[in-house]
Structure formats: structure tokens, C-alpha cells
Scaffold this active site. Structure first.
Site, PDB file in Angstrom:
ATOM      1  N   LYS A  70      51.722 114.522 148.685  1.00  0.00           N
ATOM      2  CA  LYS A  70      50.365 114.504 148.037  1.00  0.00           C
ATOM      3  C   LYS A  70      50.436 114.902 146.637  1.00  0.00           C
ATOM      4  O   LYS A  70      49.682 114.807 145.841  1.00  0.00           O
ATOM      5  CB  LYS A  70      49.250 115.525 148.790  1.00  0.00           C
ATOM      6  CG  LYS A  70      49.113 115.036 150.289  1.00  0.00           C
ATOM      7  CD  LYS A  70      48.292 116.008 150.781  1.00  0.00           C
ATOM      8  CE  LYS A  70      47.833 115.368 152.206  1.00  0.00           C
ATOM      9  NZ  LYS A  70      46.826 116.268 152.988  1.00  0.00           N
ATOM     10  N   ALA A 131      51.604 129.000 151.826  1.00  0.00           N
ATOM     11  CA  ALA A 131      51.673 128.423 150.447  1.00  0.00           C
ATOM     12  C   ALA A 131      52.146 127.222 150.246  1.00  0.00           C
ATOM     13  O   ALA A 131      52.656 126.949 149.046  1.00  0.00           O
ATOM     14  CB  ALA A 131      52.282 129.341 149.618  1.00  0.00           C
ATOM     15  N   GLY A 237      42.183 122.450 163.406  1.00  0.00           N
ATOM     16  CA  GLY A 237      41.756 121.460 162.045  1.00  0.00           C
ATOM     17  C   GLY A 237      41.327 119.902 162.285  1.00  0.00           C
ATOM     18  O   GLY A 237      41.419 119.098 161.326  1.00  0.00           O
TER      19      GLY A 237
END
Ligand code: ATR
Length: 269
Positions: A70, A131, A237
Site C-alpha cells: 500500500k 503501528a 473488520g
């Protein structure tokens, strides 16, 4: 651009075998009688350039990008949407004004999923675990929805601190610490393998909190299972996945596909 009868769409990533994007997009393509085909392609980093260049020639009309590319697709793009730029994360690519354009639909996907679950994050304290690649999309989504506090902790603290350099409103928390929160988001990859567990003190965090796992396969991670056992709300999700796809589809085909029982069944069978 060249005329093609069958427009071609792709999701690229590594691994890619597990991706549900082809199933969902092809279902919507057929439902809307669109002349297109959506494939998946396992690639290596050195193949990105060639694939993206095929968007310019019209051989490929749209590309979805998943882990771990990404960020690494960005140098090959000619334009970024504000969301892609703010997150430095691109999951949807297309030609716009003859420019290869990168966009991020994960932010909206996360936001719409919370709306679907009827959770109002406004004025809530949120703790993000992790993170990695998906963290900026979660952070930006929470900020946009006016969370009162966004806390971030990561096993490797320096990576959390690097995100604070970009998103200065973050409060960094030590890995293993358990501050008070209303909502907690698992944005790590822990739980992708069955029975993998994050070491958190569920009892200490109290009850009636909202536990959200970005992971949707397995459907119930240990994180969500234990959260439920302690009397919390827990959601995976899957709706973030559905809504990020919905946003990409709408941009590419200029058609808003349906999300209903049948759509969701498609993804759980
Ligand atoms: P990347 O780090 O390359 O962006 P990712 O899959 O997007 O990869 O992110 C993985 C996330 O899961 C990271 O936050 C990672 O923490 P580290 O930065 O410390 O590696 C986290 N993660 C993975 N395995 C973990 C584990 N066993 N315990 C805690 N956190 C873990």
C-alpha cells in the site's frame, strides 16, 4: 485510451490467495451487468511498476492494493487523493484526467463500518494497538469522527513515535500499559493465525467497552472472544472490508452496488 470489451481489474498483494476482493467485486459486477472481470495477482515488489503502467495504457482499468504494497506503489503514481496523501497508503488505483491516481478507501471503510455497527466515536477515548500499514487509516478515520483522544501503542515503540511525528495529536502509550479507554482497536497482525493472542489485561479495562479488530479472518480472534467473555461489545473488520470495496467499486464503475444479506453471506461461506 484503448477500447477494450472486457475491462480488467486486479487486486495485487503478497500473500493474495486469501483475498475475498475478487469474489465480492465479481458478484457486484454481475449484479450490475457490467462488462468487466476482477482477478487477483500474487506479485513481487519488482512487478509493481509494470502493472501500474498498464493502467496508463488501458490494459488494466483499476487496481486494488493490499498488504504489503500500500505504500510501495506510491512512487509509481502520478496523483494522490487527499486521503492517500494524508495516510501515505493507497489501496485503490485508477486513471483520472489521464493521470494514474491513488486513493485510500480504507479510511472511509473504517468510518462506514462504525456507522453500520451504530458506534458513535465522537468524544470517545480510543486506544489503537499496532503501528503498521493500516494504522494511519484508523488514526485518520478516528480523527475525522472527532474522537476526543487517540492513543497508540506498538510493541516496537519507535514506530509509534514515528507516527506521532506525522499525527501530532496522538498520545503514545507503552506496549503492555492499559490506560482508560472507551474503544480499543487491534491494528496488529496478531490473531491472523488461530489462537494467537495479544497480552492485554481484559479484566483491568472494565466492561462495556467497544473492541474492534481489523482482522476478519478468522472471524473471531482471541482478542474479540475474550472481550465478549468480559462483557464488552466486539466487532471484526468484515464491514470495513466490505465498505472499502464498495467505495472502490463506486469510483471505478460509477455505480453504487448493494450491500445486503446476500452480499455478506458471500463472504462468510
Ligand atoms: P509492517 O510492520 O511491515 O507495516 P504490518 O503487518 O502492517 O507490517 O504491521 C504489523 C503490526 O503488528 C505491527 O504494529 C507489529 O508490531 P511491530 O512494529 O513491533 O513489529 C504488530 N505485531 C506483529 N506481531 C506482533 C506480536 N507478536 N506482538 C505484538 N505486536 C505484533
Amino acid at each position: 485510451s484503448r477500447k477494450v470489451l472486457m475491462k480488467k481489474y486486479l487486486v495485487i498483494g503478497n500473500p493474495i490467495e486469501h483475498s475475498l476482493s475478487p469474489r465480492l467485486h465479481n458478484y457486484w459486477i454481475n449484479q450490475n451487468k457490467i462488462k468487466a472481470i476482477y482477478d487477483k495477482k500474487l506479485i513481487k515488489e519488482n512487478e509493481i511498476k509494470n502493472i501500474i503502467s498498464q493502467i496508463k495504457t488501458g490494459d488494466i482499468t483499476g487496481v486494488n492494493v493490499t498488504v504489503p504494497f500500500k505504500k510501495s506503489v506510491i512512487p509509481y503514481l502520478e496523483k494522490l487523493s487527499p486521503e492517500a496523501n494524508a495516510s501515505q497508503s493507497v489501496n485503490t488505483i485508477y486513471l483520472e484526467d489521464n493521470k494514474i491516481t491513488g486513493h485510500n478507501t480504507d479510511i472511509a471503510g473504517f468510518e462506514l463500518s462504525l456507522r453500520y455497527h451504530k458506534y458513535d466515536v465522537k468524544d470517545k477515548k480510543v486506544l489503537i494497538l499496532g503501528a503498521g500499514g493500516v494504522a494511519p487509516s484508523i488514526i485518520l478515520g478516528l480523527k475525522k469522527m472527532s474522537a476526543s483522544q487517540i492513543m497508540l501503542c506498538n510493541r516496537t515503540k519507535s514506530k509509534a513515535e514515528n507516527l506521532k511525528k506525522i499525527y501530532d495529536y496522538l498520545d503514545i502509550v507503552n506496549w503492555g500499559d492499559m490506560p482508560e479507554f472507551d474503544m480499543i482497536v487491534n491494528a496488529t497482525s496478531v490473531g491472523l493465525k488461530k489462537n494467537e493472542e495479544i497480552n492485554i489485561n481484559f479484566k483491568k479495562s472494565g466492561q462495556n467497552k467497544f473492541y474492534y479488530d481489523v482482522i476478519y479472518n478468522p472471524r473471531e480472534t482471541m482478542f474479540l472472544k475474550k472481550a465478549k467473555e468480559q462483557g464488552n461489545i466486539a466487532e471484526n473488520g468484515i464491514m470495513m472490508f466490505v465498505y472499502q470495496a464498495h467505495q472502490a467499486f463506486t469510483i471505478w464503475h460509477k455505480v453504487m452496488p448493494k450491500i445486503d444479506e446476500e452480499t455478506l453471506k458471500l463472504l462468510t461461506k
